[in-house]
Motif scaffolding. Structure first.
Motif, PDB file in Angstrom:
ATOM      1  N   ILE A 111       0.833  -1.196   0.000  1.00 39.33           N
ATOM      2  CA  ILE A 111       0.000   0.000   0.000  1.00 39.33           C
ATOM      3  C   ILE A 111       0.871   1.250   0.000  1.00 39.33           C
ATOM      4  CG2 ILE A 111      -1.569   1.379   1.427  1.00 39.33           C
ATOM      5  CD1 ILE A 111      -2.732  -1.338   2.384  1.00 39.33           C
ATOM      6  N   TRP A 167       3.138  -0.834  -4.523  1.00 40.20           N
ATOM      7  CA  TRP A 167       1.979  -1.677  -4.839  1.00 40.20           C
ATOM      8  C   TRP A 167       2.123  -2.345  -6.203  1.00 40.20           C
ATOM      9  CZ3 TRP A 167      -2.416  -2.917  -2.135  1.00 40.20           C
ATOM     10  CH2 TRP A 167      -3.351  -3.612  -2.867  1.00 40.20           C
ATOM     11  N   ARG A 182      -8.559   5.561  -8.633  1.00 41.37           N
ATOM     12  CA  ARG A 182      -7.853   4.644  -7.730  1.00 41.37           C
ATOM     13  C   ARG A 182      -6.376   4.563  -8.100  1.00 41.37           C
ATOM     14  NH1 ARG A 182      -9.905  -1.580  -7.038  1.00 41.37           N
ATOM     15  NH2 ARG A 182     -11.292  -0.800  -5.440  1.00 41.37           N
ATOM     16  N   GLN A 183      -6.107   4.445  -9.408  1.00 40.21           N
ATOM     17  CA  GLN A 183      -4.713   4.328  -9.851  1.00 40.21           C
ATOM     18  C   GLN A 183      -3.954   5.633  -9.642  1.00 40.21           C
ATOM     19  OE1 GLN A 183      -4.118   2.529 -13.707  1.00 40.21           O
ATOM     20  NE2 GLN A 183      -5.784   1.064 -13.395  1.00 40.21           N
ATOM     21  N   ARG A 214      -3.012   5.732  -6.122  1.00 40.35           N
ATOM     22  CA  ARG A 214      -2.012   4.716  -5.777  1.00 40.35           C
ATOM     23  C   ARG A 214      -0.637   5.060  -6.324  1.00 40.35           C
ATOM     24  NH1 ARG A 214      -4.046  -0.968  -7.549  1.00 40.35           N
ATOM     25  NH2 ARG A 214      -5.655  -0.540  -6.013  1.00 40.35           N
ATOM     26  N   SER A 219      -4.962   3.810   4.817  1.00 42.31           N
ATOM     27  CA  SER A 219      -4.319   3.612   3.511  1.00 42.31           C
ATOM     28  C   SER A 219      -4.762   4.639   2.473  1.00 42.31           C
ATOM     29  CB  SER A 219      -4.639   2.212   2.984  1.00 42.31           C
ATOM     30  OG  SER A 219      -6.005   2.133   2.597  1.00 42.31           O
ATOM     31  N   GLU A 239      -7.038   4.278   0.531  1.00 43.20           N
ATOM     32  CA  GLU A 239      -7.483   3.556  -0.668  1.00 43.20           C
ATOM     33  C   GLU A 239      -8.993   3.358  -0.537  1.00 43.20           C
ATOM     34  OE1 GLU A 239      -5.818   0.169  -3.606  1.00 43.20           O
ATOM     35  OE2 GLU A 239      -5.299   0.014  -1.504  1.00 43.20           O
TER      36      GLU A 239
END
Lengths: 244, 123
Positions: free
Chosen positions: A41, A45, A119-120, A123, B99, B101
């Motif tokens: 995370i 990732w 999301r990407q 991340r 996180s 996320e």
């Protein structure tokens, strides 16, 4: 500061303490070995999941049943170091999916692609062009995607922004619209990133162990305005929209 | 849709089935297909209850999913194992909540609050 606010701050400090004492003191290598999920995370990732997928061997031995780690992947002795770290369970399947180059025909497929892009971006970081690649149609939703990475704001800031419409943002009801209207509550509106608004709405509509298997509105039906407001504000905090 | 009978599955098969259902739920969440998300919730509970009924509560077999790369699989496994591994599951919920996320970070954070307030009592 009220008791509730103090408890909230205390809990967040406790979280930070856990991370610092249990995780952040570890070197990246130790963290990778002890908690590959957290390492993935925080640091790597994409690399980890891609490497693990490449290294996946369906014939690799597992720890026999009956042991504490029964069923977990174990070393096949063919390699050393980090290559021996395995992700438990079925083979990794979470490589970032390619974003569709052509605009999907259905609203649900478009939503999935927009959320996947967000999301990407969260991340891997920007620039957004690196994430979108050849899926040029997603530039139409660039404001939504980038707004989803906004840092949390104060309640006052979110409420004040309601009077200023902005691309990539939507008006959100802290407490669901119908009960709020019935109770004549006027400070129920905040302006938040569109994708966060949709995530929170989805959370509200889905069954949840937290509420005995009910969706939040079913659990909250008939409960006090204070309780509904608390859940509404907590949802904003936990989805990264409102500062704790 | 292929029908499965969880009663005929081994523990390992139940864990794999749980993983597949949670991955499907992640896709349904991305598509905002709420009916499908709720349908999958019911199926996940069936697997969880079946594991609970096996031997000395085989929900502990889901602990291996704490390291799964997909956050939806992790958060579902954590919530399903709070009764059998309360400290580890709670600590991992904190990690997911931090996180950033989403939406899984949001669900994890809300679960922690429900636990603290005594609304959520894992059994």
């Amino acid at each position: 500061m009220s008791t509730t606010q103090a408890l909230r701050v205390q809990r967040w400090q406790w979280r930070t303490k856990i991370l610092k004492t249990h995780l952040n003191r570890l070197s990246p290598l130790e963290l990778l070995l002890v908690r590959p999920d957290y390492y993935a995370i925080r640091f790597e990732w994409g690399t980890l999941s891609r490497d693990a997928a490449k290294a996946y061997n369906p014939n690799q031995p597992r720890v026999p049943a009956g042991n504490p780690d029964g069923g977990q992947w174990t070393s096949d002795g063919s390699s050393g170091g980090l290559a021996r770290v395995r992700l438990a369970g079925p083979p990794p399947t979470n490589d970032p999916p390619d974003l569709p180059k052509d605009r999907p025909h259905t609203s649900q497929d478009r939503t999935a692609a927009i959320k996947e892009a967000a999301r990407q971006l969260g991340r891997f970081g920007g620039p957004i062009g690196r994430i979108i690649g050849a899926a040029y149609w997603l530039y139409e939703y660039e404001a939504q995607i980038t707004a989803s990475l906004d840092p949390p704001n104060t309640l006052e800031e979110l409420q004040k922004a309601v009077s200023t419409p902005k691309l990539g943002y939507e008006i959100h009801h802290i407490v669901e619209q119908t009960p709020a209207r019935q109770d004549g509550f006027r400070e129920n509106l905040v302006r938040i990133p569109t994708l966060k608004h949709r995530d929170i709405n989805a959370w509200y509509q889905t069954k949840n162990d937290d509420f005995g298997g009910l969706a939040p509105p079913d659990y909250l039906r008939g409960r006090s305005w204070d309780e509904r407001t608390k859940v509404g504000l907590d949802a904003l905090i936990e989805h990264g929209v409102l500062v704790p | 849709v292929k029908r499965v009978n969880v009663r005929e599955m081994t523990v390992d098969q139940l864990v794999d089935h749980f993983t597949i259902l949670a991955l499907d739920q992640d896709k349904a969440l991305l598509r905002e297909d709420i009916a499908r998300v709720n349908q999958l919730y019911d199926q996940l509970k069936l697997v969880e209850m079946e594991l609970k009924s096996r031997g000395d509560d085989e929900r502990k077999a889901l602990l291996k999913l704490y390291q799964h790369p997909n956050p939806q699989v992790r958060v579902k496994a954590l919530k399903a194992t709070l009764a059998v591994a309360p400290i580890a599951a709670r600590e991992m919920l904190e990690v997911i909540a931090d996180s950033r996320e989403y939406p899984q970070a949001g669900e994890a954070g809300m679960s922690i609050r429900a636990l603290e307030r005594g609304i959520f009592k894992p059994t």
